[in-house]
Structures are given as C-alpha cells and as structure tokens.
Design a protein around this motif. Structure first.
Motif, PDB file in Angstrom:
ATOM      1  N   ILE A   4     -38.139  18.626  19.554  1.00 49.32           N
ATOM      2  CA  ILE A   4     -38.666  19.602  20.531  1.00 49.32           C
ATOM      3  C   ILE A   4     -37.686  21.005  20.265  1.00 49.32           C
ATOM      4  N   SER A  30     -37.492  25.113  21.045  1.00 53.19           N
ATOM      5  CA  SER A  30     -37.620  26.233  21.774  1.00 53.19           C
ATOM      6  C   SER A  30     -37.197  27.719  21.235  1.00 53.19           C
ATOM      7  N   GLY A  54     -36.932  31.898  22.185  1.00 53.73           N
ATOM      8  CA  GLY A  54     -36.910  32.647  23.227  1.00 53.73           C
ATOM      9  C   GLY A  54     -36.335  34.138  22.959  1.00 53.73           C
ATOM     10  N   GLU A  76     -41.037  33.107  25.416  1.00 50.61           N
ATOM     11  CA  GLU A  76     -39.977  31.996  25.037  1.00 50.61           C
ATOM     12  C   GLU A  76     -41.374  30.850  24.851  1.00 50.61           C
ATOM     13  N   ASN A  77     -41.320  30.406  23.422  1.00 56.40           N
ATOM     14  CA  ASN A  77     -42.313  29.156  23.007  1.00 56.40           C
ATOM     15  C   ASN A  77     -41.661  28.083  22.665  1.00 56.40           C
ATOM     16  N   SER A  78     -42.272  27.029  23.187  1.00 61.11           N
ATOM     17  CA  SER A  78     -41.541  25.650  22.567  1.00 61.11           C
ATOM     18  C   SER A  78     -42.675  24.620  22.217  1.00 61.11           C
ATOM     19  N   ARG A 137     -43.260  20.681  19.688  1.00 52.75           N
ATOM     20  CA  ARG A 137     -42.575  19.702  18.951  1.00 52.75           C
ATOM     21  C   ARG A 137     -42.775  19.966  17.547  1.00 52.75           C
ATOM     22  N   ALA A 176     -41.185  33.126  18.781  1.00 53.58           N
ATOM     23  CA  ALA A 176     -40.955  33.825  19.920  1.00 53.58           C
ATOM     24  C   ALA A 176     -41.222  35.474  19.815  1.00 53.58           C
ATOM     25  N   VAL A 179     -32.282  29.982  20.363  1.00 58.05           N
ATOM     26  CA  VAL A 179     -33.099  28.959  19.991  1.00 58.05           C
ATOM     27  C   VAL A 179     -32.412  27.558  20.649  1.00 58.05           C
ATOM     28  N   ARG A 180     -33.170  26.516  20.935  1.00 53.88           N
ATOM     29  CA  ARG A 180     -32.748  25.537  21.296  1.00 53.88           C
ATOM     30  C   ARG A 180     -33.529  23.996  20.669  1.00 53.88           C
ATOM     31  N   GLU A 212     -38.636  15.332  25.038  1.00 52.92           N
ATOM     32  CA  GLU A 212     -38.969  16.199  26.290  1.00 52.92           C
ATOM     33  C   GLU A 212     -38.032  15.966  27.201  1.00 52.92           C
ATOM     34  N   SER A 219     -28.056  24.631  21.041  1.00 49.80           N
ATOM     35  CA  SER A 219     -28.530  25.904  21.059  1.00 49.80           C
ATOM     36  C   SER A 219     -28.067  26.917  20.207  1.00 49.80           C
TER      37      SER A 219
END
Length: 120
Positions: A48, A50, A52, A58-60, A62, A71, A82-83, A88, A95
């Motif tokens: 997963i 992410s 931002g 911010e988009n997430s 898989r 993003a 980024v993370r 989930e 990060s």
C-alpha cells in the motif's frame, strides 16, 4: 440565445477538462513533472503506497512491483511525503520526504521506517 451560450460554454469547458485530465493522468512514458510527487515500488512485493504533495493532492493505491503512483500539486518544485505500508490496516510502515520532479524508488520494504530507498 440559451443554446448559443451552452454551446460556447461547451467549447470552453471541453479543452479545459482535457488538459486537467492530462495533468492528473499523464500519458505513459511521460517524464516526471516538476509539480508531481511520485513513488515507484521496486521492492518485489505488493504494498500500500501513498504519495502526497504539500500544496496538492494525496493519492493512495496498492502497487505491484514496478508500478508507480503520483500525486499532482498546484505548485512547481513542491515537496511532499511518500508512505508505504504492508496492508490497509497496518499501523507501522515507512515514510520519506519527497521533492516534486524526483522519483522516489522503494527498493526494500521493512516496517518501522527501515525501508531501503534508491539514492537520487
């Protein structure tokens, strides 16, 4: 008269919406924009992820191995984060601070901020 106004509005809105679409969903093979925070998963596992932008979205998602997530931002040379998480419902993950225009590449995932990232 009303139909003429609607026709003019459609002529103006159509190209504007297309440009917005290209900004949010860039064409394949496009370079990294100076106004997008991007991360690529090269860890060999599905995770997963992410991305931002500080002044943007911010988009997430898989991501499978080799996939990229970006993003968009409203600011050139923006910064962001980024993370990465294993699932989930994971509490701990990794990060990394990111800068627009530079691809962040995850090489190896390990929770508790012990991930390996590509330099530069």
């Amino acid at each position: 008269m009303r139909w003429l106004l609607l026709f003019i509005a459609a002529l103006i809105a159509g190209p504007a919406m297309y440009l917005l679409y290209l900004y949010v969903f860039p064409l394949q093979g496009a370079t990294f924009s100076a106004s997008r925070i991007c991360v690529t998963n090269q860890s060999g596992q599905a995770l997963i992820v992410s991305a931002g932008a500080d002044a943007g979205a911010e988009n997430s998602a898989r991501l499978e191995d080799g996939e990229r997530l970006c993003a968009p931002s409203t600011t050139e040379n923006d910064t962001g984060t980024v993370r990465v998480f294993e699932s989930e419902d994971a509490v701990e993950g990794c990060s990394r601070l990111a800068k627009a225009g530079q691809e962040e590449r995850l090489l190896r995932y390990s929770s508790f901020d012990n991930c390996e990232w590509a330099d530069g």
